[in-house]
Design an enzyme around this catalytic site. Structure first.
Site, mmCIF file in Angstrom:
data_model
loop_
_atom_site.group_PDB
_atom_site.id
_atom_site.type_symbol
_atom_site.label_atom_id
_atom_site.label_comp_id
_atom_site.label_asym_id
_atom_site.label_seq_id
_atom_site.Cartn_x
_atom_site.Cartn_y
_atom_site.Cartn_z
ATOM 1 N N GLY A 51 58.056 -67.161 42.596
ATOM 2 C CA GLY A 51 58.185 -66.258 41.449
ATOM 3 C C GLY A 51 59.317 -66.762 40.589
ATOM 4 C CD GLU A 52 62.940 -67.336 37.136
ATOM 5 O OE1 GLU A 52 62.108 -68.224 36.888
ATOM 6 O OE2 GLU A 52 64.141 -67.575 37.344
ATOM 7 C CB SER A 53 65.262 -67.743 42.086
ATOM 8 O OG SER A 53 65.634 -68.561 41.008
ATOM 9 C CB CYS A 83 58.335 -71.981 44.774
ATOM 10 S SG CYS A 83 58.577 -72.805 43.200
ATOM 11 N NE ARG A 112 66.470 -71.325 38.844
ATOM 12 C CZ ARG A 112 66.644 -70.756 37.646
ATOM 13 N NH1 ARG A 112 67.783 -70.889 37.014
ATOM 14 N NH2 ARG A 112 65.674 -70.079 37.093
ATOM 15 C CB ILE A 141 54.176 -73.355 39.893
ATOM 16 C CG1 ILE A 141 52.732 -73.516 40.389
ATOM 17 C CG2 ILE A 141 54.213 -72.634 38.543
ATOM 18 C CD1 ILE A 141 52.055 -72.207 40.778
ATOM 19 C CG HIS A 182 53.755 -71.799 45.001
ATOM 20 N ND1 HIS A 182 54.348 -70.563 44.956
ATOM 21 C CD2 HIS A 182 54.301 -72.505 43.980
ATOM 22 C CE1 HIS A 182 55.212 -70.524 43.959
ATOM 23 N NE2 HIS A 182 55.208 -71.692 43.355
ATOM 24 C CD GLU A 184 52.980 -69.096 47.987
ATOM 25 O OE1 GLU A 184 53.162 -70.023 48.815
ATOM 26 O OE2 GLU A 184 53.723 -68.922 47.002
HETATM 27 N N1 GLN Z 1 61.545 -72.000 38.639
HETATM 28 C C1 GLN Z 1 61.489 -70.786 39.416
HETATM 29 C C2 GLN Z 1 62.887 -70.274 39.750
HETATM 30 O O1 GLN Z 1 63.843 -70.818 39.392
HETATM 31 C C3 GLN Z 1 60.680 -70.969 40.684
HETATM 32 C C4 GLN Z 1 59.228 -71.196 40.356
HETATM 33 C C5 GLN Z 1 58.261 -70.727 41.378
HETATM 34 O O2 GLN Z 1 58.570 -69.991 42.319
HETATM 35 N N2 GLN Z 1 57.019 -71.113 41.169
HETATM 36 O O3 GLN Z 1 63.014 -69.295 40.413
#
Ligand code: GLN
Length: 201
Positions: A51-53, A83, A112, A141, A182, A184
């Site tokens: 997702g997005e950390s 990820c 990142r 991704i 990923h 998943e």
């Molecule tokens: N770039 C995202 C982050 O910094 C990670 C991307 C992902 O989980 N697909 O959290």
């Protein structure tokens, strides 16, 4: 074999937690969504999704679950991060948002968005003999890669990026497992099986 009565949670604040729950179901494990401390307290192991950390950190704080997760990880709870989940487990981040915190525990430095922006997302097969004899389907991704690993970290898979350098993309340190990709969102469950069978033992 998956340990009997193992209760696995998936951190369900943001990101592709549903896909992890589905992958676990395919491994005959009924996972629960974790948003609250009560749910965290009921699980033996945790998956932190992609997702997005930065969003995961801020929601974890809002839900007052950030410190409880950090403490459980430090106390030995088996945890797998994919990820953004890898970033959340890392002790150090390069190209972090200013002041970005992590749960930590994994003695690695991750970069990142190392493979580039969204348009640079890609899918490939990688070799990870400790996880599977067959190549693993890996979807990257806006993925991080691992720049440095501490002496107790085992590199399970590496991938040669366009810079011509082979970067670690799957690592394990005791009860902690992380992949830059990923699994998943594929129908290859070998990483989930490895987590359940080897890391959660
Ligand atoms: N770039 C995202 C982050 O910094 C990670 C991307 C992902 O989980 N697909 O959290």
């Amino acid at each position: 074999m998956v340990a009997k009565n193992l209760r696995v949670g998936v951190l369900a604040l943001q990101g592709d937690f549903r896909e992890h729950i589905e992958a676990l179901a395919n491994c005959q494990v009924d996972a629960i969504e974790v948003r609250r401390v009560k749910e965290l307290d009921s699980v033996d192991a945790l998956i932190i999704p992609g997702g997005e950390s930065t969003t995961i950190v801020s929601l974890a704080k809002t839900f007052e679950i950030f410190t409880p997760i950090k403490k459980r990880i430090a106390a030995g709870m088996p945890t797998y991060g994919s990820c953004a989940g890898m970033i959340m487990l890392a002790d150090h981040i390069v190209a972090a948002k200013e002041g970005q915190e992590t749960f930590g525990g994994l003695d690695i430095t991750v970069r990142r968005n190392a493979f580039g922006r969204q348009v640079d997302s890609f899918e490939t097969d990688i070799s990870a003999p400790a996880i599977s004899n067959a190549p693993i389907r890996a979807v990257f991704i806006r993925a991080p890669w691992v720049e440095n690993v501490g002496k107790n970290v085992e590199v399970l898979a590496s991938y040669e990026a366009s810079d011509g350098i082979s970067h670690a993309v799957a690592v394990r340190q005791d009860h902690l497992l992380a992949t830059a990709f990923h699994p998943e969102i594929t129908d290859d469950y070998s990483v989930h099986r490895y987590f359940l069978d080897k890391v959660c033992k």
